[in-house]
Design a protein around this motif. Structure first.
Motif, mmCIF file in Angstrom:
data_model
loop_
_atom_site.group_PDB
_atom_site.id
_atom_site.type_symbol
_atom_site.label_atom_id
_atom_site.label_comp_id
_atom_site.label_asym_id
_atom_site.label_seq_id
_atom_site.Cartn_x
_atom_site.Cartn_y
_atom_site.Cartn_z
ATOM 1 N N UNK A 138 21.864 -6.925 -41.812
ATOM 2 C CA UNK A 138 21.349 -7.929 -41.979
ATOM 3 C C UNK A 138 20.698 -8.203 -40.656
ATOM 4 N N UNK A 139 20.055 -9.494 -40.231
ATOM 5 C CA UNK A 139 19.657 -9.239 -39.029
ATOM 6 C C UNK A 139 19.658 -11.801 -39.518
ATOM 7 N N UNK A 140 19.999 -11.818 -38.135
ATOM 8 C CA UNK A 140 20.469 -13.012 -38.230
ATOM 9 C C UNK A 140 19.430 -14.141 -37.591
ATOM 10 N N UNK A 141 18.704 -14.502 -37.162
ATOM 11 C CA UNK A 141 18.073 -14.943 -35.934
ATOM 12 C C UNK A 141 18.425 -16.283 -35.705
ATOM 13 N N UNK A 142 19.785 -16.684 -34.273
ATOM 14 C CA UNK A 142 20.112 -17.613 -34.519
ATOM 15 C C UNK A 142 19.260 -18.607 -33.921
ATOM 16 N N UNK A 187 14.583 -16.127 -30.018
ATOM 17 C CA UNK A 187 15.333 -14.777 -28.875
ATOM 18 C C UNK A 187 16.386 -13.969 -28.746
ATOM 19 N N UNK A 188 16.851 -15.080 -29.421
ATOM 20 C CA UNK A 188 18.816 -14.233 -29.434
ATOM 21 C C UNK A 188 18.701 -13.873 -31.556
ATOM 22 N N UNK A 189 19.788 -12.902 -31.119
ATOM 23 C CA UNK A 189 19.774 -12.666 -33.219
ATOM 24 C C UNK A 189 20.936 -12.109 -32.957
ATOM 25 N N UNK A 190 21.899 -12.429 -34.698
ATOM 26 C CA UNK A 190 22.793 -11.181 -34.412
ATOM 27 C C UNK A 190 22.714 -10.177 -36.395
ATOM 28 N N UNK A 191 23.348 -9.123 -35.116
ATOM 29 C CA UNK A 191 22.925 -7.973 -36.545
ATOM 30 C C UNK A 191 24.298 -7.830 -37.468
ATOM 31 N N UNK A 192 24.619 -7.257 -38.339
ATOM 32 C CA UNK A 192 25.827 -7.114 -39.166
ATOM 33 C C UNK A 192 26.015 -5.811 -39.998
ATOM 34 N N UNK A 251 12.674 -9.851 -24.945
ATOM 35 C CA UNK A 251 11.989 -9.010 -25.815
ATOM 36 C C UNK A 251 13.145 -9.036 -26.969
ATOM 37 N N UNK A 252 13.611 -9.177 -27.605
ATOM 38 C CA UNK A 252 14.524 -9.038 -28.122
ATOM 39 C C UNK A 252 13.603 -8.744 -29.680
ATOM 40 N N UNK A 253 12.704 -9.858 -30.238
ATOM 41 C CA UNK A 253 12.262 -9.864 -31.086
ATOM 42 C C UNK A 253 11.712 -8.406 -31.426
ATOM 43 N N UNK A 254 10.385 -8.309 -30.363
ATOM 44 C CA UNK A 254 9.656 -6.704 -30.340
ATOM 45 C C UNK A 254 10.869 -5.467 -30.564
ATOM 46 N N UNK A 289 12.513 -16.753 -38.945
ATOM 47 C CA UNK A 289 12.661 -17.922 -37.848
ATOM 48 C C UNK A 289 14.405 -18.754 -37.860
ATOM 49 N N UNK A 290 13.984 -19.730 -36.715
ATOM 50 C CA UNK A 290 16.655 -19.756 -36.955
ATOM 51 C C UNK A 290 16.870 -20.806 -37.258
ATOM 52 N N UNK A 291 17.849 -19.817 -38.305
ATOM 53 C CA UNK A 291 18.623 -20.330 -39.454
ATOM 54 C C UNK A 291 18.354 -19.506 -40.532
ATOM 55 N N UNK A 292 17.170 -18.286 -40.694
ATOM 56 C CA UNK A 292 17.406 -17.470 -41.213
ATOM 57 C C UNK A 292 17.558 -15.875 -41.175
ATOM 58 N N UNK A 293 17.655 -15.075 -42.703
ATOM 59 C CA UNK A 293 18.434 -13.551 -41.914
ATOM 60 C C UNK A 293 17.717 -13.210 -42.738
ATOM 61 N N UNK A 294 17.609 -11.587 -42.695
ATOM 62 C CA UNK A 294 16.872 -10.176 -43.249
ATOM 63 C C UNK A 294 17.645 -9.807 -44.124
ATOM 64 N N UNK A 295 17.557 -8.914 -44.640
ATOM 65 C CA UNK A 295 18.018 -7.331 -44.898
ATOM 66 C C UNK A 295 17.067 -5.855 -44.947
#
Length: 377
Positions: free
Chosen positions: A104-108, A111-116, A66-69, A83-89
């Motif tokens: 920033x959100x990085x889609x690793x 269902x797995x993300x890194x927030x900066x 449910x991470x994306x939602x 998509x995996x390999x893309x980041x978003x402000x």
């Protein structure tokens, strides 16, 4: 009563190598405002390259089916576009449309993300996520203390970085994309291409214990090209010229993304994110204030919180959020949040500096934009 100990990044030991280094308390961190001089470091980033220690930033992992939602409900941009390999402000917003933080959100991977997130907001942001996380389907991990972040910025960043990369070609990275498993001088790193200076640049996220060796490798590789270590002072003047916001100045709990001119990072039709109704109301009724660029006509430097007046009015129409003498353009400039009725390009206003009203003109943003067609040497 003893003063609280300032936090230090894993690269603190490297600061002492530079004779001109000057550290300050930055939100509880002992960080370099300069290494050799703000003007010199600023020019290095505009003309060749600068290396920043931004390890004070926060990194959170958000994982699960449910991470994306979950992120879609909390942030203003459209997470489903990642998509995996893309980041978003994007922004975390309060229900009234004010900003918890910009991030920033990085889609690793699926269902797995890194927030900066911003260093000053790490605790607040973490509490916000924990407060809203569902009972099932999402796991949160705060990896801020275990992660170091180096930012290599400037027109020669790519040519400096490329020889150090094993198997990854920095030239292949488009803006806001990344490689999660790059090897840079043999050190595992998440390598991304975003930037906060108005120049081309790369970010290298590494395990904290590997940061000093990576710093040394980058500085050695960049020395022939004129690479300089750069501090908070140049980071601020560079982002200011590029018209990029700083949380606490151009964005805050009381300044919405619409007022800051960042509507392009709000996707109205991607779900009912927190703050959406308030932002729709602002959009429909018209924002009360707008962020504008100021160029001083009279001699004086606009600084944060200086009042801005319309000619002949007693009450202020707004205030400066950031201002300085532009190191690149050699003119006195400011960002200001003003009543939208006075936010027209070429309007004349007055900035109150030490009790005197000095004339300024509203000009387009950003103040500086690099030549995107320029080739690397």
């Amino acid at each position: 009563m003893t003063e609280p100990q300032l936090l230090r990044t894993p690269l603190f030991s490297r600061y002492a190598r530079y004779e001109g280094v000057r550290c300050i308390d930055f939100g509880g961190w002992e960080l370099p405002v300069q290494f050799s001089g703000i003007q010199k470091e600023h020019e290095a980033v505009r003309e060749c390259a600068g290396l920043f220690d931004v390890s004070h930033m926060g990194e959170f992992y958000v994982e699960g089916p449910e991470a994306g939602g979950f992120l879609q409900q909390l942030t203003t941009n459209d997470v489903s576009l990642l998509k995996p390999g893309k980041a978003q402000y994007t922004f975390l917003c309060y229900p009234d449309g004010g900003v918890v933080d910009d991030l920033l959100i990085y889609m690793l991977e699926q269902d797995r993300y890194m927030l900066v997130v911003n260093a000053s907001n790490i605790d607040k942001d973490w509490e916000w996520l924990v407060e809203h996380v569902p009972d099932e389907g999402v796991a949160l991990r705060n990896a801020s203390a275990d992660t170091a972040l180096l930012a290599l910025q400037g027109p020669l960043a790519e040519s400096i970085l490329t020889p150090l990369c094993d198997g990854t070609q920095p030239a292949s990275l488009r803006p806001f994309t990344f490689v999660p498993d790059a090897l840079v001088d043999g050190i595992p790193a998440l390598l991304s291409r975003t930037g906060y200076t108005g120049e081309d640049g790369f970010e290298l996220y590494v395990a904290a214990e590997n940061a000093p060796a990576l710093w040394d490798a980058l500085m050695q590789a960049g020395e022939p090209a004129g690479l300089l270590p750069a501090g908070l002072g140049a980071r601020d003047t560079l982002r200011f010229e590029a018209g990029l916001p700083l949380y606490g100045q151009e964005l805050s709990a009381s300044i919405s993304p619409l007022e800051a001119g960042l509507v392009r990072f709000i996707k109205w039709n991607c779900g009912d994110f927190i703050g959406r109704e308030a932002l729709i109301k602002q959009r429909e009724e018209g924002i009360p204030r707008s962020l504008v660029g100021l160029e001083m006509i009279d001699r004086g430097i606009p600084r944060a919180h200086y009042p801005v007046h319309a000619a002949g009015t007693e009450a202020a129409i707004g205030e400066v959020t950031t201002g300085t003498q532009s190191p690149t353009l050699k003119v006195n400039l400011g960002l200001a949040l003003v009543n939208r009725s006075y936010a027209n390009i070429d309007d004349l206003v007055e900035v109150e500096i030490r009790g005197r009203r000095l004339q300024a003109k509203i000009i387009p943003l950003p103040f500086y934009q690099r030549n995107r067609a320029a080739k690397q040497h």
